[in-house]
Design a protein around this motif. Structure first.
Motif, PDB file in Angstrom:
ATOM      1  N   ASP A 217      -3.612  -9.775   0.854  1.00 33.34           N
ATOM      2  CA  ASP A 217      -5.263  -9.450   0.801  1.00 33.34           C
ATOM      3  C   ASP A 217      -5.761  -7.966   0.271  1.00 33.34           C
ATOM      4  N   ALA A 218      -6.096  -7.774   0.605  1.00 29.09           N
ATOM      5  CA  ALA A 218      -7.242  -6.092  -0.740  1.00 29.09           C
ATOM      6  C   ALA A 218      -6.697  -5.162   0.141  1.00 29.09           C
ATOM      7  N   GLU A 219      -7.024  -5.042   1.835  1.00 33.47           N
ATOM      8  CA  GLU A 219      -6.976  -3.969   2.250  1.00 33.47           C
ATOM      9  C   GLU A 219      -5.559  -3.864   3.162  1.00 33.47           C
ATOM     10  N   GLU A 220      -5.065  -5.170   3.352  1.00 33.07           N
ATOM     11  CA  GLU A 220      -3.290  -4.904   3.442  1.00 33.07           C
ATOM     12  C   GLU A 220      -2.458  -4.470   2.309  1.00 33.07           C
ATOM     13  N   ALA A 221      -2.982  -4.762   0.958  1.00 37.30           N
ATOM     14  CA  ALA A 221      -2.435  -3.988  -0.302  1.00 37.30           C
ATOM     15  C   ALA A 221      -2.006  -2.644  -0.071  1.00 37.30           C
ATOM     16  N   ILE A 222      -3.128  -2.358  -0.308  1.00 39.81           N
ATOM     17  CA  ILE A 222      -3.769  -0.975   0.076  1.00 39.81           C
ATOM     18  C   ILE A 222      -2.875  -0.164   1.376  1.00 39.81           C
ATOM     19  N   ARG A 223      -2.891  -0.796   2.162  1.00 44.19           N
ATOM     20  CA  ARG A 223      -2.174   0.221   3.311  1.00 44.19           C
ATOM     21  C   ARG A 223      -0.679  -0.255   3.052  1.00 44.19           C
ATOM     22  N   GLN A 224       0.113  -0.920   2.480  1.00 42.00           N
ATOM     23  CA  GLN A 224       1.657  -1.108   2.310  1.00 42.00           C
ATOM     24  C   GLN A 224       1.921   0.144   1.042  1.00 42.00           C
TER      25      GLN A 224
END
Length: 258
Positions: A217-224
């Motif tokens: 998920d793009a949003e999860e990738a940013i958070r990580q």
């Protein structure tokens, strides 16, 4: 017109209440900030059917926050933007965009939260104000952009030890995140504002590399990808100290060479 939008909204709500009271005998609870709920409807039912409230609480729960400031940020982050067209022969004008036209693109949740933080730090300007205005409040000039790129963006590159990246590389990062998420070439092309064939040509190697990779998920990738305190916060300190949301988490997005 937009400068008086809130006043017009209050007048509309008052007129609607008067009309419903006269025609249907509806009674109201006390007016707060220009609006009022119908009397006799239990509060838990009002909250149950409030989609806006659910959106706001969802963002707060996702961030693990419950303060009044967190509620303000979540409110701004979940507010649906209104399209705006601005003339002007400078950066940000329609003829300066990639496809010489304005379009609506997906705002990933971390970015929406960052923009909400910036809006609060900027004194909550009216809805039609520029997000990042120049010193005079107008669109940036080319000279202003070059100065920002050399100073502010240059400092950020040094802080994250990535001296080769450019502001334009963030566009490639966005496309790569969408592809890693499993989005189609047509979807990505629509987000970037160009033909699907160009997207396939430019990002074909990325698509091949991700063929057998798990979807992220793009949003999860940013958070990580966000790490503590590597880039100075762009937000001014508050009375309680620095703006922790930005100091604690700074986005480090991958760049794909164009």
């Amino acid at each position: 017109m937009y400068a008086h939008g809130k006043t017009a909204g209050y007048l509309y709500q008052a007129s609607l209440r008067a009309e419903l009271s006269e025609r249907l005998g509806v009674t109201w609870q006390p007016v707060q900030r220009g609006t009022a709920d119908i009397a006799g409807v239990p509060r838990h039912l009002v909250e149950h059917f409030s989609q806006r409230r659910a959106e706001i609480l969802g963002v707060m729960a996702q961030r693990g926050e419950s303060s009044a400031r967190a509620a303000q940020i979540a409110t701004l982050a979940t507010r649906h933007p209104r399209a705006a067209r601005r003339p002007g022969p400078t950066l940000g004008a329609e003829d300066d965009t990639k496809a010489t036209q304005h379009r609506t693109v997906r705002l990933l949740s971390p970015l929406k939260t960052d923009l909400a933080e910036w809006r609060l730090a900027s004194g909550r300007p009216h809805g039609e104000a520029l997000v990042f205005p120049g010193q005079t409040g107008a669109l940036w000039s080319v000279a202003a952009y070059q100065s920002w790129r050399r100073r502010s963006f240059g400092s950020a590159r040094v802080a994250v030890d990535n001296l080769k990246t450019t502001p334009y590389a963030m566009r490639h990062s966005f496309a790569s995140l969408l592809l890693h998420e499993g989005r189609s070439v047509i979807y990505v092309a629509r987000q970037l504002g160009h033909d699907a064939r160009l997207t396939l040509t430019r990002y074909g190697h990325v698509i091949d590399e991700l063929e057998d990779q798990p979807r992220i998920d793009a949003e999860e990738a940013i958070r990580q990808a966000r790490v503590p305190s590597r880039v100075p916060s762009p937000f001014p300190p508050t009375a309680n100290g620095p703006t922790t949301a930005t100091n604690e988490k700074t986005p480090l997005l991958p760049g794909i060479p164009g």
